[in-house]
Design a protein around this motif. Structure first.
Motif, PDB file in Angstrom:
ATOM      1  N   LYS A   1      89.596 226.240   3.543  1.00 55.93           N
ATOM      2  CA  LYS A   1      89.880 225.839   4.923  1.00 55.93           C
ATOM      3  C   LYS A   1      90.872 226.802   5.560  1.00 55.93           C
ATOM      4  CE  LYS A   1      91.320 221.852   7.679  1.00 55.93           C
ATOM      5  NZ  LYS A   1      91.775 220.422   7.634  1.00 55.93           N
ATOM      6  N   GLN A   2      91.901 227.193   4.802  1.00 54.73           N
ATOM      7  CA  GLN A   2      92.911 228.099   5.353  1.00 54.73           C
ATOM      8  C   GLN A   2      92.328 229.460   5.703  1.00 54.73           C
ATOM      9  OE1 GLN A   2      96.947 228.211   3.650  1.00 54.73           O
ATOM     10  NE2 GLN A   2      96.285 226.592   2.250  1.00 54.73           N
ATOM     11  N   MET A   3      91.320 229.885   4.953  1.00 56.93           N
ATOM     12  CA  MET A   3      90.698 231.173   5.236  1.00 56.93           C
ATOM     13  C   MET A   3      89.489 231.061   6.156  1.00 56.93           C
ATOM     14  SD  MET A   3      90.995 233.281   1.614  1.00 56.93           S
ATOM     15  CE  MET A   3      90.747 231.907   0.485  1.00 56.93           C
ATOM     16  N   GLY A   4      89.053 229.853   6.418  1.00 52.63           N
ATOM     17  CA  GLY A   4      87.911 229.664   7.302  1.00 52.63           C
ATOM     18  C   GLY A   4      86.604 230.111   6.683  1.00 52.63           C
ATOM     19  N   ILE A   5      86.472 229.938   5.355  1.00 50.54           N
ATOM     20  CA  ILE A   5      85.259 230.350   4.648  1.00 50.54           C
ATOM     21  C   ILE A   5      84.753 229.190   3.791  1.00 50.54           C
ATOM     22  CG2 ILE A   5      85.942 232.772   4.598  1.00 50.54           C
ATOM     23  CD1 ILE A   5      86.810 232.392   1.710  1.00 50.54           C
ATOM     24  N   GLN A   6      83.564 229.341   3.229  1.00 53.48           N
ATOM     25  CA  GLN A   6      83.004 228.291   2.393  1.00 53.48           C
ATOM     26  C   GLN A   6      83.555 228.382   0.966  1.00 53.48           C
ATOM     27  OE1 GLN A   6      78.742 228.428   2.593  1.00 53.48           O
ATOM     28  NE2 GLN A   6      78.669 227.816   4.744  1.00 53.48           N
ATOM     29  N   ARG A   7      83.619 227.248   0.297  1.00 58.10           N
ATOM     30  CA  ARG A   7      84.149 227.210  -1.074  1.00 58.10           C
ATOM     31  C   ARG A   7      83.323 228.051  -2.033  1.00 58.10           C
ATOM     32  NH1 ARG A   7      85.109 221.646  -3.752  1.00 58.10           N
ATOM     33  NH2 ARG A   7      86.006 223.122  -5.262  1.00 58.10           N
ATOM     34  N   LYS A   8      82.031 228.184  -1.762  1.00 60.10           N
ATOM     35  CA  LYS A   8      81.137 228.902  -2.669  1.00 60.10           C
ATOM     36  C   LYS A   8      81.238 230.429  -2.530  1.00 60.10           C
ATOM     37  CE  LYS A   8      77.152 229.033   0.446  1.00 60.10           C
ATOM     38  NZ  LYS A   8      75.720 228.697   0.632  1.00 60.10           N
ATOM     39  N   THR A   9      82.035 230.904  -1.569  1.00 62.62           N
ATOM     40  CA  THR A   9      82.146 232.345  -1.332  1.00 62.62           C
ATOM     41  C   THR A   9      82.537 233.083  -2.612  1.00 62.62           C
ATOM     42  OG1 THR A   9      82.816 231.958   0.961  1.00 62.62           O
ATOM     43  CG2 THR A   9      83.272 234.140   0.039  1.00 62.62           C
ATOM     44  N   LYS A  10      81.829 234.153  -2.906  1.00 59.58           N
ATOM     45  CA  LYS A  10      82.109 234.955  -4.098  1.00 59.58           C
ATOM     46  C   LYS A  10      83.275 235.907  -3.840  1.00 59.58           C
ATOM     47  CE  LYS A  10      77.369 234.967  -5.977  1.00 59.58           C
ATOM     48  NZ  LYS A  10      76.761 234.040  -4.997  1.00 59.58           N
ATOM     49  N   PHE A  11      84.199 235.980  -4.782  1.00 55.75           N
ATOM     50  CA  PHE A  11      85.314 236.923  -4.732  1.00 55.75           C
ATOM     51  C   PHE A  11      85.121 237.950  -5.854  1.00 55.75           C
ATOM     52  CE2 PHE A  11      86.959 233.898  -1.901  1.00 55.75           C
ATOM     53  CZ  PHE A  11      88.151 234.333  -1.336  1.00 55.75           C
ATOM     54  N   VAL A  12      84.981 239.206  -5.468  1.00 56.98           N
ATOM     55  CA  VAL A  12      84.780 240.288  -6.434  1.00 56.98           C
ATOM     56  C   VAL A  12      86.126 240.964  -6.684  1.00 56.98           C
ATOM     57  CG1 VAL A  12      83.569 242.455  -6.917  1.00 56.98           C
ATOM     58  CG2 VAL A  12      82.420 240.610  -5.632  1.00 56.98           C
ATOM     59  N   TRP A  13      86.437 241.233  -7.950  1.00 59.83           N
ATOM     60  CA  TRP A  13      87.740 241.795  -8.300  1.00 59.83           C
ATOM     61  C   TRP A  13      87.971 243.156  -7.665  1.00 59.83           C
ATOM     62  CZ3 TRP A  13      92.168 240.358 -10.871  1.00 59.83           C
ATOM     63  CH2 TRP A  13      92.185 239.045 -11.330  1.00 59.83           C
ATOM     64  N   GLY A  14      86.969 244.029  -7.644  1.00 57.87           N
ATOM     65  CA  GLY A  14      87.185 245.346  -7.062  1.00 57.87           C
ATOM     66  C   GLY A  14      88.087 246.200  -7.945  1.00 57.87           C
ATOM     67  N   ALA A  15      88.777 247.151  -7.342  1.00 56.80           N
ATOM     68  CA  ALA A  15      89.514 248.150  -8.123  1.00 56.80           C
ATOM     69  C   ALA A  15      90.850 248.474  -7.463  1.00 56.80           C
ATOM     70  CB  ALA A  15      88.660 249.408  -8.275  1.00 56.80           C
ATOM     71  N   ALA A  16      91.505 249.503  -7.977  1.00 57.82           N
ATOM     72  CA  ALA A  16      92.782 249.952  -7.439  1.00 57.82           C
ATOM     73  C   ALA A  16      92.553 250.874  -6.249  1.00 57.82           C
ATOM     74  CB  ALA A  16      93.574 250.675  -8.528  1.00 57.82           C
ATOM     75  N   ASP A  17      93.552 250.953  -5.375  1.00 56.70           N
ATOM     76  CA  ASP A  17      93.361 251.673  -4.115  1.00 56.70           C
ATOM     77  C   ASP A  17      93.129 253.169  -4.292  1.00 56.70           C
ATOM     78  OD1 ASP A  17      95.961 252.290  -4.871  1.00 56.70           O
ATOM     79  OD2 ASP A  17      96.899 251.597  -3.025  1.00 56.70           O
ATOM     80  N   GLY A  18      93.756 253.778  -5.319  1.00 55.77           N
ATOM     81  CA  GLY A  18      93.556 255.207  -5.523  1.00 55.77           C
ATOM     82  C   GLY A  18      92.114 255.563  -5.834  1.00 55.77           C
ATOM     83  N   PRO A  19      91.543 255.017  -6.899  1.00 56.90           N
ATOM     84  CA  PRO A  19      90.134 255.293  -7.184  1.00 56.90           C
ATOM     85  C   PRO A  19      89.191 254.894  -6.048  1.00 56.90           C
ATOM     86  CG  PRO A  19      91.205 254.405  -9.125  1.00 56.90           C
ATOM     87  CD  PRO A  19      92.192 254.290  -8.008  1.00 56.90           C
ATOM     88  N   LEU A  20      89.485 253.789  -5.378  1.00 54.04           N
ATOM     89  CA  LEU A  20      88.617 253.351  -4.289  1.00 54.04           C
ATOM     90  C   LEU A  20      88.655 254.314  -3.108  1.00 54.04           C
ATOM     91  CD1 LEU A  20      89.102 249.470  -4.295  1.00 54.04           C
ATOM     92  CD2 LEU A  20      86.981 250.719  -4.720  1.00 54.04           C
ATOM     93  N   SER A  21      89.766 255.017  -2.932  1.00 53.29           N
ATOM     94  CA  SER A  21      89.832 256.000  -1.844  1.00 53.29           C
ATOM     95  C   SER A  21      88.807 257.103  -2.038  1.00 53.29           C
ATOM     96  CB  SER A  21      91.239 256.593  -1.758  1.00 53.29           C
ATOM     97  OG  SER A  21      92.163 255.640  -1.288  1.00 53.29           O
ATOM     98  N   ASN A  22      88.587 257.520  -3.280  1.00 59.99           N
ATOM     99  CA  ASN A  22      87.544 258.518  -3.535  1.00 59.99           C
ATOM    100  C   ASN A  22      86.172 257.986  -3.181  1.00 59.99           C
ATOM    101  OD1 ASN A  22      89.742 259.892  -5.126  1.00 59.99           O
ATOM    102  ND2 ASN A  22      88.032 261.248  -5.611  1.00 59.99           N
ATOM    103  N   LEU A  23      85.883 256.785  -3.646  1.00 61.33           N
ATOM    104  CA  LEU A  23      84.586 256.183  -3.339  1.00 61.33           C
ATOM    105  C   LEU A  23      84.420 256.016  -1.836  1.00 61.33           C
ATOM    106  CD1 LEU A  23      81.941 254.792  -4.105  1.00 61.33           C
ATOM    107  CD2 LEU A  23      83.244 252.668  -4.447  1.00 61.33           C
ATOM    108  N   GLY A  24      85.473 255.627  -1.159  1.00 57.77           N
ATOM    109  CA  GLY A  24      85.391 255.330   0.270  1.00 57.77           C
ATOM    110  C   GLY A  24      85.064 256.511   1.153  1.00 57.77           C
ATOM    111  N   VAL A  25      85.303 257.727   0.658  1.00 56.06           N
ATOM    112  CA  VAL A  25      84.927 258.924   1.423  1.00 56.06           C
ATOM    113  C   VAL A  25      83.816 259.698   0.728  1.00 56.06           C
ATOM    114  CG1 VAL A  25      87.150 259.157   2.575  1.00 56.06           C
ATOM    115  CG2 VAL A  25      86.804 260.273   0.366  1.00 56.06           C
ATOM    116  N   ASN A  26      83.150 259.042  -0.227  1.00 53.91           N
ATOM    117  CA  ASN A  26      82.035 259.636  -0.965  1.00 53.91           C
ATOM    118  C   ASN A  26      82.472 260.883  -1.727  1.00 53.91           C
ATOM    119  OD1 ASN A  26      79.376 259.760  -1.911  1.00 53.91           O
ATOM    120  ND2 ASN A  26      78.752 261.126  -0.252  1.00 53.91           N
ATOM    121  N   ALA A  27      83.659 260.827  -2.320  1.00 59.44           N
ATOM    122  CA  ALA A  27      84.141 261.939  -3.144  1.00 59.44           C
ATOM    123  C   ALA A  27      84.047 261.542  -4.605  1.00 59.44           C
ATOM    124  CB  ALA A  27      85.574 262.308  -2.771  1.00 59.44           C
TER     125      ALA A  27
END
Length: 503
Positions: free
Chosen positions: A223-249
């Protein structure tokens, strides 16, 4: 319509971005919080501030989602190297101790001087520095035994957010590889590192894949986030490695350079590689993608200092940059070392301090503004030279971060690096990368390279030959000077700490 949300748990703010499946940005929200510092080297954040920022940022972008739409997943990027201690009842004993905290400097220097320290680096891929949880744990053990003896659990920031939301005790592989206590070759907590800290595996979270999914939110949080309870939360990664992926490097030889609050340069390899000289880090994006690079403390925070202190906060960042354009490349021989809060790569010295060198009567504030912009890039260029020794030549450079909004700053980078600098249309690389990892976790894509269709076109900055010639002459002076001044960094930082303590 199907949507995904990428969340970036940053050092000074949490950002949430709502995307369509094709990577198109629909909405974004940024919620700021303070970073508490003092003369001891403390750099902490309040846990509740960040948690409330996460709830608020997600709520502000989720409000756009209509009843017939579907939110497929929320995925996370996080700042690295943070640490929180909890008692046996999961009550926090500390605030979030961030990567910028340098109180462990004494114990880090002792570790660097020992043979076991270099061996730990070669197994963990995390350089020996106060930023690392390895050093933070040793500091707690020695300087804060009141906390250390009560600590039954340790988490980092993203782990804390997921603990609050789902009552799980986990850490993703990517973030684990930046702790300094995780063996990047056998993918287990490192026994020798744990022995030094006195921490047991039972006090540490379970390491999970970046594609791990959590579900079944409480009704209250949904309710606080305004989303459904069934919403999937993916762990993802750390910001450094993700920066490479985010610019296709993520292809061999393609470097990603980021300047935000701090900065970094990174290249992806298919297996972990460490540096015999201990200058570079090795962190995982996932098991198939390893990011080798070097981080710097000295990024946007230093430019903010220029605006607030030299220009006394009277000008915007754009106005300060405009003054820097009135000065030619090289700032008429004024060099700036940007080590205001110590430095990680390339010198890995928490005692390092900033300096202007070459000041004469002909210099003014315009020169100082330009030399600061140049100094930050010179520093990153020095890191790049180390990186080339480890992974080979850099064939292409993709840039991201707030600095790319400045044409001058990006051109300075092209001129100092003597290479074209590509800036993608997407300004939300970290959040986009987190969303792409979510798409892979959900089976929507098979390969992370699909991000190439989502980042838009590049704007390319080409080196200016006249400026290149000047910087080619100045960069060796910048590098030699850092070694010369390094002999006195410890002495001046010790004086500063004692002087502050006695005031």
């Amino acid at each position: 319509m199907d949507y995904l949300i990428g969340v970036d748990l940053g050092t000074t703010a949490t950002k949430a971005v709502l995307f369509e499946k094709n990577g198109k940005i629909i909405a974004s929200s940024s919620q700021a919080y303070p970073l508490y510092r003092d003369a001891s080297g403390m750099a902490e954040e309040a846990l509740e501030d960040i948690f409330e920022a996460v709830l608020s940022a997600i709520r502000e972008v989720a409000i756009i989602i209509e009843e017939n739409d579907e939110l497929l997943a929320i995925s996370f990027s996080t700042q690295m190297h943070s640490l929180i201690a909890f008692d046996e009842n999961w009550q926090p004993l500390t605030r979030l101790i961030t990567w910028a905290d340098t109180r462990a400097v004494k114990y880090t220097e002792q570790l660097k001087a020992s043979k076991v320290g270099s061996e730990i680096y070669r197994r963990t891929g995390t350089p020996l520095h106060p930023m690392a949880p390895l050093s933070k744990l040793i500091w707690l053990k020695n300087d804060r035994p009141d906390i250390y003896e009560k600590a039954a659990h340790y988490l980092e920031l993203k782990g804390y957010i997921f603990y609050r939301l789902f009552a799980v005790n986990k850490i993703d592989l990517s973030t684990a590889t930046g702790t300094g206590i995780f063996n990047i070759f056998d993918l287990q907590w490192d026994k020798a590192a744990l022995e030094i800290t006195g921490v047991t595996p039972e006090q540490l979270p379970q390491v999970v894949e970046p594609y791990e999914i959590e579900q079944n939110l409480s009704e209250d949080f949904a309710k606080q986030m305004g989303i459904q309870r069934k919403t999937k939360f993916v762990w993802g990664a750390a910001d450094g490695p993700l920066s490479n992926l985010g610019v296709n490097a993520i292809a061999p030889g393609v470097a990603a350079i980021t300047i935000g609050t701090s900065g970094a340069i990174r290249v992806v390899t298919d297996k972990p590689k460490t540096d015999e000289k201990g200058r570079t880090f090795t962190y995982a994006l996932d098991r198939e993608h390893w990011v080798v690079g070097g981080p710097v403390n000295s990024g946007g925070d230093v430019f903010r200092w220029v605006r607030d202190q030299i220009f006394e906060g009277e000008m915007s960042f754009e106005e300060v940059t405009a003054l820097a354009t009135k000065v030619s490349a090289g700032a008429d021989g004024l060099l700036f070392h940007p080590y205001l809060g110590g430095e990680r790569a390339p010198i890995w010295d928490a005692n390092a301090r900033g300096s202007f060198f070459g000041l004469n009567y002909g210099h003014n504030r315009n020169h100082m503004a330009r030399s600061v912009l140049e100094g930050i890039v010179f520093n990153l260029y020095t890191v790049a030279l180390s990186l080339v020794e480890v992974v080979g030549d850099l064939n292409m450079i993709q840039a991201t971060g707030g600095f790319t909004s400045s044409k001058l700053w990006t051109q300075i980078m092209a001129d100092i690096f003597e290479q074209p600098i590509n800036v993608s249309e997407s300004r939300e690389a970290g959040c986009l990368a987190a969303v792409v990892m979510a798409e892979k976790a959900l089976g929507m894509i098979d390969d992370l390279g699909e991000i190439s269709t989502m980042i838009g076109n590049n704007q390319t900055y080409l080196p200016n030959p006249e400026n290149v010639a000047r910087y080619r002459e100045l960069s060796p002076i910048f590098i030699r000077l850092s070694h010369t001044l390094g002999l006195e960094y410890e002495n001046i930082s010790d004086f500063q700490r004692r002087f502050k303590a006695n005031k």
